[in-house]
Design a protein around this motif. Structure first.
Motif, PDB file in Angstrom:
ATOM      1  N   PHE A   9       0.837  -1.209   0.000  1.00 45.21           N
ATOM      2  CA  PHE A   9       0.000   0.000   0.000  1.00 45.21           C
ATOM      3  C   PHE A   9       0.867   1.252   0.000  1.00 45.21           C
ATOM      4  N   ILE A  12       2.035   1.830  -3.453  1.00 43.33           N
ATOM      5  CA  ILE A  12       1.010   2.421  -4.321  1.00 43.33           C
ATOM      6  C   ILE A  12       0.885   3.915  -4.041  1.00 43.33           C
ATOM      7  N   GLU A  16       1.669   7.134  -6.737  1.00 38.17           N
ATOM      8  CA  GLU A  16       0.629   8.016  -7.291  1.00 38.17           C
ATOM      9  C   GLU A  16       0.579   9.400  -6.638  1.00 38.17           C
ATOM     10  N   LEU A  35     -10.912   5.162  -2.667  1.00 34.73           N
ATOM     11  CA  LEU A  35     -10.884   3.807  -3.237  1.00 34.73           C
ATOM     12  C   LEU A  35      -9.829   2.953  -2.553  1.00 34.73           C
ATOM     13  N   LEU A  36      -8.681   3.574  -2.207  1.00 37.24           N
ATOM     14  CA  LEU A  36      -7.622   2.796  -1.559  1.00 37.24           C
ATOM     15  C   LEU A  36      -8.067   2.347  -0.172  1.00 37.24           C
ATOM     16  N   GLY A  39     -10.220  -0.555  -0.637  1.00 34.54           N
ATOM     17  CA  GLY A  39      -9.374  -1.696  -0.960  1.00 34.54           C
ATOM     18  C   GLY A  39      -8.714  -2.272   0.282  1.00 34.54           C
ATOM     19  N   SER A  43      -9.057  -5.995   1.950  1.00 35.67           N
ATOM     20  CA  SER A  43      -7.947  -6.943   1.853  1.00 35.67           C
ATOM     21  C   SER A  43      -7.299  -7.247   3.194  1.00 35.67           C
TER      22      SER A  43
ATOM     23  N   LYS B 135      -3.253   1.279 -17.598  1.00 35.65           N
ATOM     24  CA  LYS B 135      -2.579   2.576 -17.461  1.00 35.65           C
ATOM     25  C   LYS B 135      -2.126   3.117 -18.813  1.00 35.65           C
ATOM     26  N   PRO B 304      -4.897   7.752 -11.935  1.00 38.03           N
ATOM     27  CA  PRO B 304      -4.642   7.574 -10.494  1.00 38.03           C
ATOM     28  C   PRO B 304      -5.514   6.503  -9.851  1.00 38.03           C
ATOM     29  N   LEU B 307      -4.551   1.737  -9.640  1.00 36.34           N
ATOM     30  CA  LEU B 307      -4.024   0.856  -8.598  1.00 36.34           C
ATOM     31  C   LEU B 307      -5.015   0.612  -7.458  1.00 36.34           C
ATOM     32  N   PRO B 308      -5.691   1.645  -6.909  1.00 27.60           N
ATOM     33  CA  PRO B 308      -6.668   1.337  -5.855  1.00 27.60           C
ATOM     34  C   PRO B 308      -7.777   0.392  -6.310  1.00 27.60           C
ATOM     35  N   VAL B 309      -8.274   0.577  -7.542  1.00 23.85           N
ATOM     36  CA  VAL B 309      -9.312  -0.348  -8.034  1.00 23.85           C
ATOM     37  C   VAL B 309      -8.727  -1.750  -8.156  1.00 23.85           C
ATOM     38  N   VAL B 311      -6.507  -3.074  -6.193  1.00 23.04           N
ATOM     39  CA  VAL B 311      -6.515  -3.667  -4.848  1.00 23.04           C
ATOM     40  C   VAL B 311      -7.894  -4.239  -4.531  1.00 23.04           C
ATOM     41  N   ILE B 312      -8.939  -3.457  -4.861  1.00 22.79           N
ATOM     42  CA  ILE B 312     -10.310  -3.930  -4.603  1.00 22.79           C
ATOM     43  C   ILE B 312     -10.575  -5.215  -5.391  1.00 22.79           C
ATOM     44  N   ALA B 315      -8.765  -8.186  -3.808  1.00 22.76           N
ATOM     45  CA  ALA B 315      -9.396  -8.587  -2.548  1.00 22.76           C
ATOM     46  C   ALA B 315     -10.699  -9.324  -2.814  1.00 22.76           C
TER      47      ALA B 315
END
Lengths: 72, 364
Positions: A9, A12, A16, A35-36, A39, A43, B135, B304, B307-309, B311-312, B315
């Motif tokens: 994390f 990431i 960004e 969003l992070l 996530g 997780s 990306k 941007p 990457l967070p999407v 991770v979702i 998971a």
């Protein structure tokens, strides 16, 4: 495991965030953070061995009668 | 505009085909055969006919609201807040099916080829590669797909040409043994899969020739339907109705190949097409989710959020099922209803509302 995840994390965020701050894209930064966090919430419990709610179970309940018909 | 790239109509057809067949091709004949037995190929033909209206609705919505994607014109049709809510539902759906694809992708590889590897490793690798593709934008994705899709199709056809000596035509008999209801039940899952063409609604604004939207969407379904029917015909010819018990009949067809003790068990071909095709399909849905989120939140850039999407997605890909059996149950019995709700029921309602209220600029 959890340490590795936190490292991932941080990686990431490190990839960004600096660019977003430099370009002053605050809206994008907020969306990225939100969003992070979602996530992480999905997780980290799983690496700790907890189960998170499975969306498929709810979808199955929603379509229960039709699912039973198809199974026959 | 969030995405600067443009894709040609040919590239769009290629993307549409990958969008549907990539993860479906190994499993879909068996799922149809559970109900229709040796008439599985009839189910495929029926599914093709049923999926054509979905492609037509997708293209109609796209031409009514030129330059806008699905998450944007829901607001035009339903008003600001209901539209936003429906847009969010679509985004959650894209994320859900994308995470299921990542799970299928990883689970197939560990079940069949790499049983010692933990599932999460393959899921992370797959998602990371897809993230890199996303990306780089739509144009890159379209070009990669343009190179690899023909290889995938040729490889699958090659597998069945090699399996020709194992095929027997009497395995189709008796034709029409299954009742109509059974054939329809067998068609539901392929129907839902072909309906994934609705995802094209997110790509229509990036077509270089918007005039060919309808053509591009509608041509995809018969091509995919033909391919699915060929897969079903070949699976029945090689195994007869027993292949309904198999998870991946195409893989098993590769396993029985033996030509003069020289060309023997060409399974690595299957592994290669699964890795490439699965990755492309995951990339398309991943791209659509990320782009949709950026449009939904009125952002200036979607990168941007990649990457967070991701991770979702990773998971969720672990959380959606305990094991392959649970996943197969979901894909075979539950997912078609979820898919068809988002692919047919909602878009058709949207189109009817738009037509009745005379919305949208570009009517013919």
């Amino acid at each position: 495991m959890v340490l590795l995840m936190i490292l991932a994390f941080l990686g990431i965020i490190g990839l960004e965030v600096p660019g977003l701050v430099r370009k002053k894209m605050w809206r994008e930064l907020t969306a990225f953070a939100a969003l992070l966090v979602i996530g992480m919430a999905l997780s980290i419990p799983q690496t700790l061995g907890m189960t998170i709610p499975n969306p498929n179970t709810y979808i199955e309940i929603l379509f229960k009668p039709m699912v039973e018909w198809l199974k026959k | 505009m969030l995405e600067g790239g443009k894709i040609s109509s040919g590239q769009a057809v290629f993307l549409n085909i990958t969008m549907i067949i990539a993860t479906a091709m190994l499993a879909v004949p068996a799922i149809a055969a559970v109900h229709a037995r040796q008439d599985a190929w009839l189910s495929m033909l029926l599914a093709t006919l049923l999926a054509l209206p979905i492609a037509w609705v997708t293209a109609s919505l796209g031409t009514l609201f030129p330059g806008k994607t699905l998450v944007e014109y829901t607001e035009d049709i339903l008003g600001k807040w209901p539209g936003k809510l429906l847009g969010l539902l679509y985004l959650l759906w894209f994320i859900h099916i994308c995470s299921i694809m990542i799970r299928e992708y990883g689970n197939f590889l560990i079940d069949v080829f790499m049983p010692e590897t933990p599932l999460i490793v393959i899921n992370i690798l797959g998602a990371a590669l897809a993230a890199y593709t996303v990306k780089n934008g739509l144009e890159v994705l379209a070009r990669v797909n343009q190179i690899f899709l023909p290889i995938i199709l040729i490889s699958v056809i090659l597998i069945f040409l090699l399996a020709l000596p194992e095929m027997k035509l009497e395995r189709f008999l008796p034709v029409f043994e299954a009742e109509t209801v059974k054939i329809f039940k067998g068609a539901i899952v392929p129907w839902g899969w072909m309906g994934e063409i609705i995802t094209f609604a997110m790509l229509i604004p990036f077509l270089a020739q918007p005039g060919q939207t309808r053509h591009t969407a509608v041509i995809t379904i018969p091509l995919v339907g033909l391919f699915f029917t060929l897969l079903a015909v070949a699976s029945v010819a090689v195994f007869g109705p027993v292949f309904s018990n198999m998870n991946f009949p195409v893989l098993n067809a590769a396993r029985v190949i033996n030509i003069a003790n020289f060309i023997d068990r060409p399974e690595p071909i299957i592994m290669a097409i699964w890795i490439i095709g699965g990755l492309l399909k995951i990339s398309i849905f991943y791209y659509v989710s990320v782009l949709g989120f950026a449009q939904w939140l009125n952002l200036k850039d979607y990168r941007p959020l990649v990457l967070p999407v991701g991770v979702i997605l990773i998971a969720l890909s672990i959380a959606v099922a305990e094991n392959m059996l649970e996943l197969t149950h979901f894909l075979g019995n539950v997912s078609p209803y979820e898919l068809l709700t988002f692919e047919l029921v909602i878009p058709l309602t949207l189109l009817l509302i738009a037509l009745v209220r005379r919305q949208g600029g570009n009517r013919q």
